[in-house]
Design a protein around this motif. Structure first.
Motif, PDB file in Angstrom:
ATOM      1  N   ASP A  81       4.079   1.335  -2.393  1.00 34.14           N
ATOM      2  CA  ASP A  81       2.998   1.430  -1.927  1.00 34.14           C
ATOM      3  C   ASP A  81       1.826   0.715  -2.851  1.00 34.14           C
ATOM      4  O   ASP A  81       1.908   1.054  -4.059  1.00 34.14           O
ATOM      5  N   LEU A  82       1.112  -0.109  -2.606  1.00 38.05           N
ATOM      6  CA  LEU A  82       0.235  -0.951  -3.329  1.00 38.05           C
ATOM      7  C   LEU A  82      -1.189  -0.474  -2.837  1.00 38.05           C
ATOM      8  O   LEU A  82      -1.561  -0.501  -1.695  1.00 38.05           O
ATOM      9  N   SER A  83      -2.003  -0.324  -3.690  1.00 38.71           N
ATOM     10  CA  SER A  83      -3.684  -0.036  -3.428  1.00 38.71           C
ATOM     11  C   SER A  83      -4.445  -0.845  -4.460  1.00 38.71           C
ATOM     12  O   SER A  83      -4.009  -1.045  -5.612  1.00 38.71           O
ATOM     13  N   PHE A  84      -5.677  -1.218  -4.035  1.00 39.79           N
ATOM     14  CA  PHE A  84      -6.628  -1.828  -4.820  1.00 39.79           C
ATOM     15  C   PHE A  84      -7.831  -1.672  -4.414  1.00 39.79           C
ATOM     16  O   PHE A  84      -8.175  -1.255  -3.009  1.00 39.79           O
ATOM     17  N   ASP A  85      -8.997  -2.125  -4.935  1.00 33.31           N
ATOM     18  CA  ASP A  85     -10.592  -1.900  -4.642  1.00 33.31           C
ATOM     19  C   ASP A  85     -10.831  -3.443  -4.709  1.00 33.31           C
ATOM     20  O   ASP A  85     -10.533  -4.244  -5.509  1.00 33.31           O
ATOM     21  N   LEU A  86     -11.685  -3.945  -3.454  1.00 34.03           N
ATOM     22  CA  LEU A  86     -12.113  -5.244  -3.519  1.00 34.03           C
ATOM     23  C   LEU A  86     -13.476  -5.254  -2.886  1.00 34.03           C
ATOM     24  O   LEU A  86     -14.094  -4.543  -2.470  1.00 34.03           O
ATOM     25  N   ARG A  87     -13.965  -6.435  -3.547  1.00 34.87           N
ATOM     26  CA  ARG A  87     -15.611  -6.619  -3.197  1.00 34.87           C
ATOM     27  C   ARG A  87     -15.709  -7.891  -3.211  1.00 34.87           C
ATOM     28  O   ARG A  87     -15.242  -8.804  -4.162  1.00 34.87           O
ATOM     29  N   SER A  88     -16.870  -8.519  -2.597  1.00 33.87           N
ATOM     30  CA  SER A  88     -17.279  -9.808  -2.499  1.00 33.87           C
ATOM     31  C   SER A  88     -19.033  -9.552  -2.848  1.00 33.87           C
ATOM     32  O   SER A  88     -19.342  -8.512  -2.254  1.00 33.87           O
ATOM     33  N   THR A  89     -19.315 -10.568  -3.568  1.00 26.23           N
ATOM     34  CA  THR A  89     -20.966 -10.355  -3.858  1.00 26.23           C
ATOM     35  C   THR A  89     -21.775 -11.000  -3.057  1.00 26.23           C
ATOM     36  O   THR A  89     -23.211 -10.867  -3.389  1.00 26.23           O
ATOM     37  N   THR A  90     -21.430 -11.874  -2.009  1.00 26.48           N
ATOM     38  CA  THR A  90     -22.582 -12.407  -1.024  1.00 26.48           C
ATOM     39  C   THR A  90     -21.835 -12.722   0.110  1.00 26.48           C
ATOM     40  O   THR A  90     -20.956 -12.679   0.458  1.00 26.48           O
ATOM     41  N   GLU A  91     -23.022 -12.680   1.359  1.00 24.80           N
ATOM     42  CA  GLU A  91     -22.322 -12.742   2.511  1.00 24.80           C
ATOM     43  C   GLU A  91     -22.171 -14.117   2.876  1.00 24.80           C
ATOM     44  O   GLU A  91     -21.772 -14.498   3.985  1.00 24.80           O
ATOM     45  N   ASN A  92     -22.890 -15.146   2.100  1.00 31.48           N
ATOM     46  CA  ASN A  92     -22.790 -16.556   2.410  1.00 31.48           C
ATOM     47  C   ASN A  92     -21.382 -17.041   1.917  1.00 31.48           C
ATOM     48  O   ASN A  92     -20.629 -16.675   0.938  1.00 31.48           O
ATOM     49  N   GLY A  93     -20.881 -18.265   2.651  1.00 33.55           N
ATOM     50  CA  GLY A  93     -19.791 -18.861   2.153  1.00 33.55           C
ATOM     51  C   GLY A  93     -18.448 -18.301   2.937  1.00 33.55           C
ATOM     52  O   GLY A  93     -18.692 -17.416   3.679  1.00 33.55           O
ATOM     53  N   VAL A  94     -17.452 -18.812   2.384  1.00 35.46           N
ATOM     54  CA  VAL A  94     -16.066 -18.506   3.042  1.00 35.46           C
ATOM     55  C   VAL A  94     -15.408 -17.575   2.093  1.00 35.46           C
ATOM     56  O   VAL A  94     -14.967 -18.021   0.859  1.00 35.46           O
ATOM     57  N   LEU A 104       7.148 -11.511   0.729  1.00 36.04           N
ATOM     58  CA  LEU A 104       6.400 -10.868   1.674  1.00 36.04           C
ATOM     59  C   LEU A 104       4.850 -10.955   1.639  1.00 36.04           C
ATOM     60  O   LEU A 104       4.394 -10.350   0.716  1.00 36.04           O
ATOM     61  N   VAL A 105       4.166 -11.412   2.535  1.00 39.16           N
ATOM     62  CA  VAL A 105       2.642 -11.314   2.456  1.00 39.16           C
ATOM     63  C   VAL A 105       2.454  -9.733   3.035  1.00 39.16           C
ATOM     64  O   VAL A 105       2.865  -9.340   3.975  1.00 39.16           O
ATOM     65  N   ALA A 106       1.876  -9.086   2.007  1.00 32.08           N
ATOM     66  CA  ALA A 106       1.727  -7.527   2.513  1.00 32.08           C
ATOM     67  C   ALA A 106       0.623  -7.448   3.086  1.00 32.08           C
ATOM     68  O   ALA A 106       0.613  -6.373   3.833  1.00 32.08           O
ATOM     69  N   GLY A 107      -0.374  -8.258   2.965  1.00 31.47           N
ATOM     70  CA  GLY A 107      -1.619  -8.007   4.008  1.00 31.47           C
ATOM     71  C   GLY A 107      -2.731  -9.257   3.438  1.00 31.47           C
ATOM     72  O   GLY A 107      -2.705  -9.664   2.598  1.00 31.47           O
ATOM     73  N   SER A 108      -3.911  -9.100   4.238  1.00 36.00           N
ATOM     74  CA  SER A 108      -4.817  -9.976   3.763  1.00 36.00           C
ATOM     75  C   SER A 108      -5.985  -9.341   4.518  1.00 36.00           C
ATOM     76  O   SER A 108      -6.327  -8.435   5.304  1.00 36.00           O
ATOM     77  N   VAL A 109      -7.301  -9.758   3.816  1.00 34.94           N
ATOM     78  CA  VAL A 109      -8.454  -9.478   4.169  1.00 34.94           C
ATOM     79  C   VAL A 109      -9.059 -10.678   5.091  1.00 34.94           C
ATOM     80  O   VAL A 109      -8.782 -11.856   4.605  1.00 34.94           O
ATOM     81  N   LYS A 110      -9.603 -10.459   6.173  1.00 30.84           N
ATOM     82  CA  LYS A 110      -9.994 -11.494   6.891  1.00 30.84           C
ATOM     83  C   LYS A 110     -10.870 -12.470   6.615  1.00 30.84           C
ATOM     84  O   LYS A 110     -11.633 -12.293   5.560  1.00 30.84           O
ATOM     85  N   ASP A 111     -10.965 -13.707   6.870  1.00 34.82           N
ATOM     86  CA  ASP A 111     -11.811 -14.976   6.594  1.00 34.82           C
ATOM     87  C   ASP A 111     -13.085 -14.530   6.675  1.00 34.82           C
ATOM     88  O   ASP A 111     -13.522 -13.612   7.535  1.00 34.82           O
ATOM     89  N   ASN A 112     -14.089 -14.993   5.804  1.00 33.30           N
ATOM     90  CA  ASN A 112     -15.443 -14.714   5.891  1.00 33.30           C
ATOM     91  C   ASN A 112     -15.714 -13.241   5.662  1.00 33.30           C
ATOM     92  O   ASN A 112     -16.739 -12.930   6.209  1.00 33.30           O
ATOM     93  N   PHE A 113     -15.157 -12.593   4.897  1.00 29.20           N
ATOM     94  CA  PHE A 113     -15.544 -11.091   4.929  1.00 29.20           C
ATOM     95  C   PHE A 113     -16.565 -10.889   3.670  1.00 29.20           C
ATOM     96  O   PHE A 113     -16.780 -11.904   3.011  1.00 29.20           O
ATOM     97  N   TYR A 114     -17.371  -9.843   4.017  1.00 34.77           N
ATOM     98  CA  TYR A 114     -18.451  -9.630   3.240  1.00 34.77           C
ATOM     99  C   TYR A 114     -18.123  -8.206   2.997  1.00 34.77           C
ATOM    100  O   TYR A 114     -18.321  -7.094   3.705  1.00 34.77           O
ATOM    101  N   LEU A 115     -17.880  -7.807   1.511  1.00 35.96           N
ATOM    102  CA  LEU A 115     -17.825  -6.317   1.177  1.00 35.96           C
ATOM    103  C   LEU A 115     -18.947  -6.001   0.037  1.00 35.96           C
ATOM    104  O   LEU A 115     -18.640  -6.426  -0.906  1.00 35.96           O
ATOM    105  N   PRO A 116     -20.140  -5.712   0.486  1.00 38.05           N
ATOM    106  CA  PRO A 116     -21.014  -5.502  -0.446  1.00 38.05           C
ATOM    107  C   PRO A 116     -20.835  -4.382  -1.559  1.00 38.05           C
ATOM    108  O   PRO A 116     -21.473  -4.323  -2.559  1.00 38.05           O
TER     109      PRO A 116
END
Length: 183
Positions: A81-94, A104-116
């Motif tokens: 089991d893999l766990s982690f915390d992720l954030r992006s700093t702005t809602e602009n951009g890709v 194996l690709v375990a998973g992905s965060v969708k394109d154009n995500f914004y995590l304040p």
């Protein structure tokens, strides 16, 4: 009595085998990138916004994909089991993030995500195909930083066949002791 105690110890050991310690060393990046390698288009800042502690991995490269890699000692055929915390700093951009475990690709965060704020992600039941498995985070962003913190990998709670064998051996010893006492 001695065999009864040994049987109970084996049964307990089978349960405790599932509660293994995390396998990722420096998953909080408190020691910089010790044990990790970067490739592609990446930039690292050790002190930025972090989920916990004083450091996080920050990928601030713009345009091409950047990678953060770690080779993990695993057991072929075991699940993790893999766990982690992720954030992006702005809602602009890709923004795009993808996690690879071995082949194996375990998973992905969708394109154009914004995590304040940091969000926690978990991918379960990942199969290791060898004794060493590459854990890779791929990031692509523009006009933004993607932050990673608290990376942890541990053996899945699904019991392995060896766990069942140890449990059966412990129960067998307990049964043997009871039979001898009844004679």
């Amino acid at each position: 009595m001695k065999k009864f105690i040994i049987g109970c110890a084996l049964a307990l050991a089978s349960v405790m085998a599932q509660a293994a310690a995390p396998l990722v060393i420096n998953g909080t990046f408190e020691n910089g990138l010790t044990g990790w390698t970067q490739s592609g288009n990446t930039a690292y800042q050790s002190v930025f916004a972090q989920k916990s502690g004083n450091h996080s991995f920050s990928d601030g490269a713009i345009g091409q994909v950047g990678y953060l890699n770690k080779l993990i000692t695993t057991i072929a055929g075991s699940h993790y089991d893999l766990s982690f915390d992720l954030r992006s700093t702005t809602e602009n951009g890709v923004n795009h993030s993808e996690v690879v475990f071995g082949d194996l690709v375990a998973g992905s965060v969708k394109d154009n995500f914004y995590l304040p704020t940091f969000q926690h992600f978990t991918f379960t039941n990942l199969l290791a195909t060898g004794n060493a498995t590459l854990l890779q985070f791929a990031f692509q962003n523009s006009e933004s930083f993607i932050l990673l913190d608290n990376v942890a990998l541990q053996v899945s709670a699904v019991p392995e066949p060896v766990t069942y064998l140890m449990l059966l051996m412990g129960l067998g010893l307990i049964t043997l002791v009871k039979r001898r006492r009844s004679r």
